[in-house]
Enzyme design. Structure first.
Site, PDB file in Angstrom:
ATOM      1  N   LYS A 115      -7.555  -5.567  -4.446  1.00 46.83           N
ATOM      2  CA  LYS A 115      -8.951  -5.479  -4.897  1.00 46.83           C
ATOM      3  C   LYS A 115      -8.993  -5.309  -6.408  1.00 46.83           C
ATOM      4  O   LYS A 115      -9.872  -5.837  -7.092  1.00 46.83           O
ATOM      5  CB  LYS A 115      -9.615  -4.269  -4.215  1.00 46.83           C
ATOM      6  CG  LYS A 115     -11.140  -4.311  -4.250  1.00 46.83           C
ATOM      7  CD  LYS A 115     -11.740  -3.305  -3.263  1.00 46.83           C
ATOM      8  CE  LYS A 115     -13.126  -2.869  -3.727  1.00 46.83           C
ATOM      9  NZ  LYS A 115     -13.308  -1.424  -3.584  1.00 46.83           N
ATOM     10  N   HIS A 159      -3.585  -8.147  -9.302  1.00 45.21           N
ATOM     11  CA  HIS A 159      -2.638  -8.998  -8.581  1.00 45.21           C
ATOM     12  C   HIS A 159      -1.313  -8.308  -8.380  1.00 45.21           C
ATOM     13  O   HIS A 159      -0.997  -7.352  -9.090  1.00 45.21           O
ATOM     14  CB  HIS A 159      -2.408 -10.272  -9.402  1.00 45.21           C
ATOM     15  CG  HIS A 159      -3.625 -11.142  -9.489  1.00 45.21           C
ATOM     16  ND1 HIS A 159      -4.805 -10.692 -10.037  1.00 45.21           N
ATOM     17  CD2 HIS A 159      -3.862 -12.412  -9.093  1.00 45.21           C
ATOM     18  CE1 HIS A 159      -5.702 -11.664  -9.986  1.00 45.21           C
ATOM     19  NE2 HIS A 159      -5.160 -12.715  -9.410  1.00 45.21           N
ATOM     20  N   LYS A 185       2.610  -4.501  -9.141  1.00 51.09           N
ATOM     21  CA  LYS A 185       1.171  -4.496  -8.868  1.00 51.09           C
ATOM     22  C   LYS A 185       0.465  -4.220 -10.197  1.00 51.09           C
ATOM     23  O   LYS A 185       0.733  -3.205 -10.829  1.00 51.09           O
ATOM     24  CB  LYS A 185       0.841  -3.407  -7.840  1.00 51.09           C
ATOM     25  CG  LYS A 185      -0.543  -3.505  -7.222  1.00 51.09           C
ATOM     26  CD  LYS A 185      -0.611  -2.573  -6.009  1.00 51.09           C
ATOM     27  CE  LYS A 185      -1.823  -2.811  -5.140  1.00 51.09           C
ATOM     28  NZ  LYS A 185      -1.810  -1.985  -3.918  1.00 51.09           N
ATOM     29  N   ASP A 208      -5.362   5.124   6.479  1.00 49.97           N
ATOM     30  CA  ASP A 208      -5.785   3.724   6.374  1.00 49.97           C
ATOM     31  C   ASP A 208      -4.753   2.795   7.012  1.00 49.97           C
ATOM     32  O   ASP A 208      -4.410   1.766   6.449  1.00 49.97           O
ATOM     33  CB  ASP A 208      -5.990   3.373   4.882  1.00 49.97           C
ATOM     34  CG  ASP A 208      -6.907   2.164   4.733  1.00 49.97           C
ATOM     35  OD1 ASP A 208      -6.960   1.609   3.626  1.00 49.97           O
ATOM     36  OD2 ASP A 208      -7.537   1.768   5.733  1.00 49.97           O
ATOM     37  N   LYS A 217      -3.665  -0.005   8.997  1.00 53.51           N
ATOM     38  CA  LYS A 217      -4.230  -1.238   9.569  1.00 53.51           C
ATOM     39  C   LYS A 217      -3.306  -2.392   9.202  1.00 53.51           C
ATOM     40  O   LYS A 217      -2.495  -2.252   8.263  1.00 53.51           O
ATOM     41  CB  LYS A 217      -5.652  -1.475   9.032  1.00 53.51           C
ATOM     42  CG  LYS A 217      -5.741  -1.592   7.537  1.00 53.51           C
ATOM     43  CD  LYS A 217      -7.178  -1.658   7.068  1.00 53.51           C
ATOM     44  CE  LYS A 217      -7.225  -1.703   5.547  1.00 53.51           C
ATOM     45  NZ  LYS A 217      -8.571  -1.523   5.024  1.00 53.51           N
ATOM     46  N   ASN A 260      -2.315  -3.303   5.633  1.00 51.32           N
ATOM     47  CA  ASN A 260      -1.512  -2.376   4.810  1.00 51.32           C
ATOM     48  C   ASN A 260      -0.071  -2.302   5.280  1.00 51.32           C
ATOM     49  O   ASN A 260       0.649  -1.374   4.905  1.00 51.32           O
ATOM     50  CB  ASN A 260      -2.124  -0.967   4.857  1.00 51.32           C
ATOM     51  CG  ASN A 260      -3.416  -0.909   4.075  1.00 51.32           C
ATOM     52  OD1 ASN A 260      -3.679  -1.772   3.242  1.00 51.32           O
ATOM     53  ND2 ASN A 260      -4.235   0.082   4.350  1.00 51.32           N
ATOM     54  N   ASP A 294       0.360   0.671   0.393  1.00 49.36           N
ATOM     55  CA  ASP A 294      -1.004   1.003  -0.007  1.00 49.36           C
ATOM     56  C   ASP A 294      -1.472   2.379   0.443  1.00 49.36           C
ATOM     57  O   ASP A 294      -2.236   2.518   1.405  1.00 49.36           O
ATOM     58  CB  ASP A 294      -1.971  -0.056   0.551  1.00 49.36           C
ATOM     59  CG  ASP A 294      -3.255  -0.065  -0.261  1.00 49.36           C
ATOM     60  OD1 ASP A 294      -4.009  -1.032  -0.180  1.00 49.36           O
ATOM     61  OD2 ASP A 294      -3.473   0.933  -0.980  1.00 49.36           O
ATOM     62  N   THR A 311     -12.342  -0.761   6.179  1.00 44.51           N
ATOM     63  CA  THR A 311     -13.056  -1.296   7.330  1.00 44.51           C
ATOM     64  C   THR A 311     -13.280  -0.189   8.344  1.00 44.51           C
ATOM     65  O   THR A 311     -12.501   0.747   8.424  1.00 44.51           O
ATOM     66  CB  THR A 311     -12.243  -2.423   8.009  1.00 44.51           C
ATOM     67  OG1 THR A 311     -12.773  -2.603   9.317  1.00 44.51           O
ATOM     68  CG2 THR A 311     -10.775  -2.051   8.154  1.00 44.51           C
TER      69      THR A 311
HETATM   70  C1  FH5 Z   1      -3.111  -5.388  -1.674  1.00 46.37           C
HETATM   71  C2  FH5 Z   1      -1.712  -5.863  -1.742  1.00 46.37           C
HETATM   72  O1  FH5 Z   1      -0.935  -5.338  -2.531  1.00 46.37           O
HETATM   73  N1  FH5 Z   1      -1.357  -6.854  -0.869  1.00 46.37           N
HETATM   74  C3  FH5 Z   1      -0.103  -7.478  -0.838  1.00 46.37           C
HETATM   75  C4  FH5 Z   1       0.004  -8.549  -1.868  1.00 46.37           C
HETATM   76  C5  FH5 Z   1       1.475  -8.726  -2.005  1.00 46.37           C
HETATM   77  N2  FH5 Z   1       2.019  -7.361  -1.830  1.00 46.37           N
HETATM   78  C6  FH5 Z   1       3.405  -7.148  -1.645  1.00 46.37           C
HETATM   79  C7  FH5 Z   1       4.020  -5.919  -1.967  1.00 46.37           C
HETATM   80 CL1  FH5 Z   1       3.069  -4.638  -2.634  1.00 46.37          CL
HETATM   81  C8  FH5 Z   1       5.382  -5.740  -1.769  1.00 46.37           C
HETATM   82  N3  FH5 Z   1       6.168  -6.708  -1.241  1.00 46.37           N
HETATM   83  C9  FH5 Z   1       5.596  -7.893  -0.908  1.00 46.37           C
HETATM   84  N4  FH5 Z   1       6.156  -8.993  -0.376  1.00 46.37           N
HETATM   85  C10 FH5 Z   1       5.156  -9.908  -0.258  1.00 46.37           C
HETATM   86  C11 FH5 Z   1       5.384 -11.226   0.288  1.00 46.37           C
HETATM   87  C12 FH5 Z   1       6.614 -11.746   0.624  1.00 46.37           C
HETATM   88  N5  FH5 Z   1       6.395 -12.990   1.080  1.00 46.37           N
HETATM   89  C13 FH5 Z   1       7.397 -13.927   1.562  1.00 46.37           C
HETATM   90  N6  FH5 Z   1       5.092 -13.280   1.036  1.00 46.37           N
HETATM   91  C14 FH5 Z   1       4.467 -12.206   0.526  1.00 46.37           C
HETATM   92  C15 FH5 Z   1       2.989 -12.158   0.325  1.00 46.37           C
HETATM   93  N7  FH5 Z   1       3.966  -9.419  -0.677  1.00 46.37           N
HETATM   94  C16 FH5 Z   1       4.238  -8.159  -1.095  1.00 46.37           C
HETATM   95  C17 FH5 Z   1       1.069  -6.552  -1.103  1.00 46.37           C
END
Ligand code: FH5
Length: 278
Positions: A25, A28, A44, A138, A140, A143, A156, A173
């Site tokens: 939110k 990225h 993050k 939270d 879900k 997360n 998260d 939610t």
């Molecule tokens: C709100 C938030 O942080 N959401 C997600 C985004 C990616 N993130 C990741 C975080 Cl915080 C840590 N590791 C991740 N690995 C991935 C990922 C791996 N593949 C093959 N595809 C993805 C997507 N994403 C993460 C958390």
């Protein structure tokens, strides 16, 4: 190299930034590699302006404080953080197999073995958190992430709290909220037992138990614990028994997490390693 004692001061120049992994939110998440160690992480990036607008700085500080002190195989590590003029950066463990909710969307619902393996590993992670007086609040699919060996990682901790300062803020939610949070009365660690029961139901049926078109209908179904089990897909009575012992209105009557690990459905279906082998 910073000695074990003092905290290393990270800067953006310590990292090679890779592809975007997803969008939260407030910013990225990027794949990144720490240059000296070649260690792969998830970086993050949060915009201070957006954090200020939404007055969530205190929540972010709490998330960092809590998650950086938790060490458990099913909890995503927060290695550190740093900031510059405009942004705050969280250095997070990279979960190589991505987001659980995408896997659930793809499979529609999980086998009983896969669901039980995930539920057991989450129960162990929550027992660890509750032992440190941390409730997540939270739990879900959005997360949850999947590690390289297929193990689940709770991510998260934005809504987690130390139980001594329980807050009544509404969050996220409604689907996963237990009656006491929906009715915004005092709540304790047993809120995570309720959410884990909702998650177990969604793993097995592909939809959360109290889903409804309107918020007000979901709200009513939660506070009335209007729990119904569809006839399809076919789910064992042991699984339904476990879910029925978790989704109980009186939080003191919910099945304690250590008892969950002894429940027949978990004992017969969960892989002890917490790794689901297809
Ligand atoms: C709100 C938030 O942080 N959401 C997600 C985004 C990616 N993130 C990741 C975080 Cl915080 C840590 N590791 C991740 N690995 C991935 C990922 C791996 N593949 C093959 N595809 C993805 C997507 N994403 C993460 C958390």
């Amino acid at each position: 190299e910073a000695s074990a004692g003092e905290k290393k001061r990270w800067t953006l120049s310590d990292f090679d930034i890779g592809k975007p992994l997803g969008r939260g939110k407030f910013g990225h998440v990027y794949l990144a590699r720490e240059k000296r160690s070649n260690h792969i992480v998830a970086l993050k990036v949060l915009f201070k302006s957006q954090l200020q607008q939404s007055q969530v700085e205190h929540q972010l500080r709490r998330e960092v404080e809590i998650q950086s002190h938790l060490r458990h195989p099913n909890i995503l590590r927060l290695y550190g953080y740093f900031y510059d003029q405009k942004r705050v950066y969280l250095i997070l463990e990279y979960a190589a197999k991505g987001e659980l909710y995408k896997e659930l969307q793809k499979c529609k619902y999980f086998s009983e073995r896969r669901a039980a393996t995930y539920v057991a590993s989450l129960a162990r992670a929550l027992i660890y958190c509750h032992g440190k007086h941390v409730i997540h609040r939270d739990i879900k699919p959005e997360n949850l992430l999947i590690g390289a060996q297929g193990e689940l990682k709770i991510a998260d901790f934005g809504w987690s709290v130390h139980t001594f300062n329980r807050r009544r803020t509404m969050c996220g939610t409604l689907d996963y909220l237990p009656p006491e949070m929906v009715e915004s009365v005092e709540h304790d660690a047993s809120v995570d037992i309720w959410s884990l029961g909702v998650l177990c139901y969604e793993f097995l049926y592909g939809v959360p138990p109290f889903e409804a078109k309107e918020h007000s209908d979901t709200y009513r179904r939660i506070v009335q614990v209007d729990l119904k089990f569809p006839t399809k897909p076919i789910v064992s009575s042991a699984a339904k028994d476990l879910i029925s012992q978790m989704l109980v209105k009186d939080s003191s009557q919910r099945l304690p997490l250590h008892k969950l690990l002894e429940h027949p459905w978990i004992v017969q279906n969960a892989d002890p390693s917490g790794i689901y082998k297809a």
